[in-house]
Design a protein around this motif. Structure first.
Motif, mmCIF file in Angstrom:
data_model
loop_
_atom_site.group_PDB
_atom_site.id
_atom_site.type_symbol
_atom_site.label_atom_id
_atom_site.label_comp_id
_atom_site.label_asym_id
_atom_site.label_seq_id
_atom_site.Cartn_x
_atom_site.Cartn_y
_atom_site.Cartn_z
ATOM 1 N N HIS A 5 0.852 -1.195 0.000
ATOM 2 C CA HIS A 5 0.000 0.000 0.000
ATOM 3 C C HIS A 5 0.889 1.246 0.000
ATOM 4 C CE1 HIS A 5 -3.289 2.756 1.179
ATOM 5 N NE2 HIS A 5 -4.055 1.838 0.617
ATOM 6 N N GLU A 6 1.064 1.834 -1.182
ATOM 7 C CA GLU A 6 2.048 2.899 -1.366
ATOM 8 C C GLU A 6 1.688 4.181 -0.618
ATOM 9 O OE1 GLU A 6 5.048 2.905 -2.646
ATOM 10 O OE2 GLU A 6 4.792 0.740 -2.886
ATOM 11 N N GLU A 7 0.417 4.542 -0.586
ATOM 12 C CA GLU A 7 0.031 5.771 0.121
ATOM 13 C C GLU A 7 0.436 5.698 1.587
ATOM 14 O OE1 GLU A 7 -3.955 8.221 1.597
ATOM 15 O OE2 GLU A 7 -4.166 6.596 0.132
ATOM 16 N N THR A 8 0.185 4.550 2.195
ATOM 17 C CA THR A 8 0.550 4.374 3.600
ATOM 18 C C THR A 8 2.059 4.436 3.776
ATOM 19 O OG1 THR A 8 -1.400 2.996 3.964
ATOM 20 C CG2 THR A 8 0.370 2.826 5.578
ATOM 21 N N ARG A 9 2.791 3.805 2.860
ATOM 22 C CA ARG A 9 4.253 3.800 2.956
ATOM 23 C C ARG A 9 4.814 5.217 2.877
ATOM 24 N NH1 ARG A 9 7.541 -0.165 2.852
ATOM 25 N NH2 ARG A 9 5.911 -1.589 2.120
ATOM 26 N N GLU A 10 4.280 6.027 1.962
ATOM 27 C CA GLU A 10 4.777 7.397 1.811
ATOM 28 C C GLU A 10 4.446 8.240 3.041
ATOM 29 O OE1 GLU A 10 6.777 8.599 -0.533
ATOM 30 O OE2 GLU A 10 6.855 6.503 -1.187
ATOM 31 N N ARG A 11 3.258 8.061 3.584
ATOM 32 C CA ARG A 11 2.881 8.825 4.780
ATOM 33 C C ARG A 11 3.746 8.436 5.969
ATOM 34 N NH1 ARG A 11 -3.621 9.054 5.290
ATOM 35 N NH2 ARG A 11 -3.001 9.953 7.292
#
Length: 212
Positions: free
Chosen positions: A161-167
């Motif tokens: 889950h890229e959005e979570t990783r970036e956040r």
């Protein structure tokens, strides 16, 4: 994803008032107050349903009714009464998080109540948005460690889950609002005792002045 208490059956909204009253009365006479309350809720009779849910100590359902009535503060308090060890706990958390977010509130009691929910992490991808909403609430209320805990649990279950990783990367870098990063210093200043008044300083000076 589980269908949570906030969802509403639409059938009773289209029923005639007489049919609705008859069905509710039949359930009440048979001792099925919970079923009567659910029918009233699904028909939009939230005040009536609220009374019965409270009598049955069904706090999650009562909280959902209060939210539908725009009594958000009461809804939050009612949802927090749901037993964390009970079978409805997880469903209740999905009701509670949007309410707390709407109020922009995350105090010690709410944090403690949600601990087990956060620790379990999302069961499927459909639950991720609620965890992200909670992480955002942690950030807004100046608890970055809580946000990191939420995001970490999402990635443990869904590492792609890229959005979570970036956040999470942004939080770990310290790219949080300035108020969050300065929270410790501000708290230290607020924690100091109040400065003495001029009269108090004069009294102290007289008290400690050398005699003679």
């Amino acid at each position: 994803m589980t269908e949570y208490a906030g969802s509403r059956a639409t059938g009773w909204r289209d029923a005639g008032s007489e049919d609705l009253d008859r069905s509710i009365q039949e359930h009440m006479e048979a001792g099925r107050k919970g079923a009567a309350a659910r029918i009233a809720r699904d028909a939009g009779r939230y005040e009536q349903a609220l009374e019965w849910f409270r009598e049955l100590d069904l706090h999650m359902q009562a909280g959902a009714c209060l939210r539908a009535l725009d009594r958000t503060e009461e809804a939050l308090a009612e949802l927090l009464r749901e037993d964390p060890a009970g079978t409805a706990y997880r469903k209740c958390c999905f009701e509670l998080i949007p309410v707390a977010s709407e109020l922009d509130r995350l105090d010690f009691d709410i944090d403690r109540y949600l601990t087990a929910f956060v620790d379990e992490g999302p069961r499927d991808r459909d639950e991720i948005p609620t965890y992200l909403q909670l992480a955002e609430l942690f950030e807004r209320t100046k608890f970055p460690r809580g946000a990191i805990r939420c995001l970490t649990k999402v990635l443990e279950a869904h590492p792609d889950h890229e959005e979570t990783r970036e956040r999470l990367k942004a939080l770990e870098r310290g790219d949080a609002p300035k108020e969050t990063r300065s929270r410790g210093a501000s708290a230290t200043v607020r924690g100091l005792p109040p400065l003495p008044t001029l009269d108090e300083l004069r009294a102290l000076a007289r008290e400690h002045a050398p005699s003679g």
